[in-house]
Design a protein around this motif. Structure first.
Motif, mmCIF file in Angstrom:
data_model
loop_
_atom_site.group_PDB
_atom_site.id
_atom_site.type_symbol
_atom_site.label_atom_id
_atom_site.label_comp_id
_atom_site.label_asym_id
_atom_site.label_seq_id
_atom_site.Cartn_x
_atom_site.Cartn_y
_atom_site.Cartn_z
ATOM 1 N N PHE A 56 31.285 5.335 -37.129
ATOM 2 C CA PHE A 56 30.511 4.342 -36.311
ATOM 3 C C PHE A 56 28.779 4.157 -36.607
ATOM 4 O O PHE A 56 28.160 4.396 -37.317
ATOM 5 C CB PHE A 56 30.741 3.528 -35.967
ATOM 6 N N THR A 57 28.910 5.470 -35.715
ATOM 7 C CA THR A 57 27.154 5.755 -35.787
ATOM 8 C C THR A 57 26.419 6.218 -36.278
ATOM 9 O O THR A 57 25.288 6.736 -36.203
ATOM 10 C CB THR A 57 26.772 5.755 -34.224
ATOM 11 N N SER A 58 27.392 7.716 -36.681
ATOM 12 C CA SER A 58 26.633 8.779 -36.667
ATOM 13 C C SER A 58 26.414 9.649 -36.080
ATOM 14 O O SER A 58 24.905 10.610 -36.455
ATOM 15 C CB SER A 58 26.291 9.129 -37.902
ATOM 16 N N ASN A 59 25.883 9.459 -35.268
ATOM 17 C CA ASN A 59 24.920 10.201 -33.557
ATOM 18 C C ASN A 59 25.717 10.895 -32.411
ATOM 19 O O ASN A 59 26.685 10.169 -31.549
ATOM 20 C CB ASN A 59 24.379 9.076 -32.669
ATOM 21 N N ILE A 60 25.694 11.865 -32.971
ATOM 22 C CA ILE A 60 26.577 12.808 -32.385
ATOM 23 C C ILE A 60 25.891 12.619 -30.631
ATOM 24 O O ILE A 60 26.810 13.242 -28.965
ATOM 25 C CB ILE A 60 26.309 14.339 -32.435
ATOM 26 N N TRP A 61 24.044 12.751 -30.151
ATOM 27 C CA TRP A 61 24.033 12.975 -28.962
ATOM 28 C C TRP A 61 24.482 11.933 -28.001
ATOM 29 O O TRP A 61 24.871 11.557 -26.878
ATOM 30 C CB TRP A 61 22.765 12.565 -29.015
ATOM 31 N N ILE A 62 25.124 10.473 -28.251
ATOM 32 C CA ILE A 62 25.147 9.385 -27.539
ATOM 33 C C ILE A 62 26.830 10.154 -27.344
ATOM 34 O O ILE A 62 27.126 9.742 -25.902
ATOM 35 C CB ILE A 62 25.482 8.248 -28.298
ATOM 36 N N LEU A 63 27.341 10.223 -27.700
ATOM 37 C CA LEU A 63 29.031 11.205 -28.261
ATOM 38 C C LEU A 63 28.485 12.660 -26.506
ATOM 39 O O LEU A 63 29.216 12.835 -25.830
ATOM 40 C CB LEU A 63 29.641 12.055 -28.947
ATOM 41 N N VAL A 64 27.836 13.278 -26.560
ATOM 42 C CA VAL A 64 27.226 13.753 -26.152
ATOM 43 C C VAL A 64 27.080 13.706 -24.577
ATOM 44 O O VAL A 64 27.688 13.977 -23.523
ATOM 45 C CB VAL A 64 26.082 15.112 -26.571
ATOM 46 N N MET A 65 26.091 12.428 -24.534
ATOM 47 C CA MET A 65 25.967 12.261 -23.054
ATOM 48 C C MET A 65 26.929 11.086 -22.275
ATOM 49 O O MET A 65 27.428 11.129 -21.313
ATOM 50 C CB MET A 65 24.171 10.973 -23.478
ATOM 51 N N LEU A 66 28.145 10.654 -23.467
ATOM 52 C CA LEU A 66 29.289 10.234 -22.516
ATOM 53 C C LEU A 66 29.900 11.849 -22.160
ATOM 54 O O LEU A 66 30.517 11.241 -20.717
ATOM 55 C CB LEU A 66 29.904 9.238 -23.808
ATOM 56 N N HIS A 67 29.839 12.941 -22.861
ATOM 57 C CA HIS A 67 31.023 13.806 -22.380
ATOM 58 C C HIS A 67 30.493 14.755 -20.779
ATOM 59 O O HIS A 67 31.025 14.018 -19.844
ATOM 60 C CB HIS A 67 30.818 15.148 -23.618
ATOM 61 N N ILE A 68 28.918 14.480 -20.631
ATOM 62 C CA ILE A 68 28.256 14.786 -19.663
ATOM 63 C C ILE A 68 28.469 13.742 -18.745
ATOM 64 O O ILE A 68 28.905 13.705 -17.153
ATOM 65 C CB ILE A 68 27.135 14.820 -19.861
ATOM 66 N N GLY A 69 28.535 12.457 -19.023
ATOM 67 C CA GLY A 69 29.148 11.724 -17.568
ATOM 68 C C GLY A 69 30.394 11.690 -17.523
ATOM 69 O O GLY A 69 30.539 11.494 -15.765
ATOM 70 N N ILE A 70 31.633 11.843 -18.376
ATOM 71 C CA ILE A 70 32.756 11.656 -17.951
ATOM 72 C C ILE A 70 32.438 13.259 -17.011
ATOM 73 O O ILE A 70 33.149 13.082 -15.972
ATOM 74 C CB ILE A 70 33.691 12.191 -19.358
ATOM 75 N N ASP A 71 32.114 14.594 -17.124
ATOM 76 C CA ASP A 71 32.377 15.665 -16.387
ATOM 77 C C ASP A 71 31.799 15.223 -15.166
ATOM 78 O O ASP A 71 32.024 15.589 -14.455
ATOM 79 C CB ASP A 71 31.694 16.627 -17.216
ATOM 80 N N ILE A 72 30.694 14.756 -15.113
ATOM 81 C CA ILE A 72 30.047 14.600 -13.891
ATOM 82 C C ILE A 72 31.113 13.602 -12.872
ATOM 83 O O ILE A 72 30.615 13.486 -11.768
ATOM 84 C CB ILE A 72 28.731 13.954 -13.746
ATOM 85 N N ASP A 73 31.539 12.746 -13.461
ATOM 86 C CA ASP A 73 32.584 11.430 -12.990
ATOM 87 C C ASP A 73 33.951 11.901 -12.553
ATOM 88 O O ASP A 73 34.006 11.787 -11.507
ATOM 89 C CB ASP A 73 32.902 10.591 -13.813
ATOM 90 N N THR A 74 34.137 13.136 -13.037
ATOM 91 C CA THR A 74 35.584 14.246 -12.945
ATOM 92 C C THR A 74 35.442 15.446 -11.910
ATOM 93 O O THR A 74 36.128 15.757 -11.705
ATOM 94 C CB THR A 74 36.153 14.453 -13.932
ATOM 95 N N GLY A 75 33.655 15.464 -11.605
ATOM 96 C CA GLY A 75 33.893 16.898 -10.191
ATOM 97 C C GLY A 75 33.596 18.005 -11.480
ATOM 98 O O GLY A 75 33.208 18.835 -10.959
ATOM 99 N N ILE A 76 33.585 18.145 -12.419
ATOM 100 C CA ILE A 76 33.498 19.264 -13.513
ATOM 101 C C ILE A 76 32.300 19.570 -13.452
ATOM 102 O O ILE A 76 32.489 21.153 -13.283
ATOM 103 C CB ILE A 76 34.081 18.697 -15.373
ATOM 104 N N LEU A 77 31.254 18.930 -13.128
ATOM 105 C CA LEU A 77 30.236 19.629 -12.738
ATOM 106 C C LEU A 77 29.317 20.449 -11.648
ATOM 107 O O LEU A 77 28.844 20.464 -11.702
ATOM 108 C CB LEU A 77 28.989 18.881 -13.865
ATOM 109 N N GLY A 78 30.145 19.649 -11.050
ATOM 110 C CA GLY A 78 29.627 20.286 -9.514
ATOM 111 C C GLY A 78 30.041 19.405 -8.316
ATOM 112 O O GLY A 78 29.158 19.484 -7.536
ATOM 113 N N PHE A 79 29.297 18.306 -8.555
ATOM 114 C CA PHE A 79 29.419 17.071 -8.411
ATOM 115 C C PHE A 79 30.662 16.922 -7.114
ATOM 116 O O PHE A 79 31.376 16.239 -7.755
ATOM 117 C CB PHE A 79 28.268 15.871 -9.413
#
Length: 79
Positions: A56-79
Motif C-alpha cells: 500500500f505504501t511502496s515505501n521500504i524505509w518505513i519497514l526498515v525503521m519498523l524492523h530496527i525498532g523490533i530488533d531494538i525492542d527484542t534486544g537483538i541489537l544489544g540493548f
C-alpha cells in the motif's frame, strides 16, 4: 530488503501476487529460525503485515525503521 524488493517482484512474475507474498514470507520466516517455533510464527506474521504495508505504501524505509525498532525492542541489537 532483498525479500521485500526483489523476491516478491521476481515471484510475482511467475505467480499471482498473493501466492508470491505468502511464499516470500515463508522464506523470510525460515531465515529467522531461532531456538523456538514461536520465532518462525512471529516472523511469518510480521512479514505478512510488512508485505501489506509495502504493497500500500511502496515505501521500504518505513519497514526498515519498523524492523530496527523490533530488533531494538527484542534486544537483538544489544540493548
Amino acid at each position: 530488503m532483498v525479500f521485500r524488493l526483489f523476491l516478491v517482484e521476481y515471484l510475482h512474475i511467475h505467480m499471482p501476487l498473493i501466492a508470491a507474498i505468502v511464499l516470500r514470507n515463508i522464506v523470510f520466516a525460515v531465515t529467522h529460525l531461532g531456538i523456538e517455533v514461536n520465532n518462525i510464527i512471529s516472523s511469518l506474521f510480521i512479514g505478512l503485515i510488512f508485505s501489506i504495508m509495502y504493497h500500500f505504501t511502496s515505501n521500504i524505509w518505513i519497514l526498515v525503521m519498523l524492523h530496527i525498532g523490533i530488533d531494538i525492542d527484542t534486544g537483538i541489537l544489544g540493548f
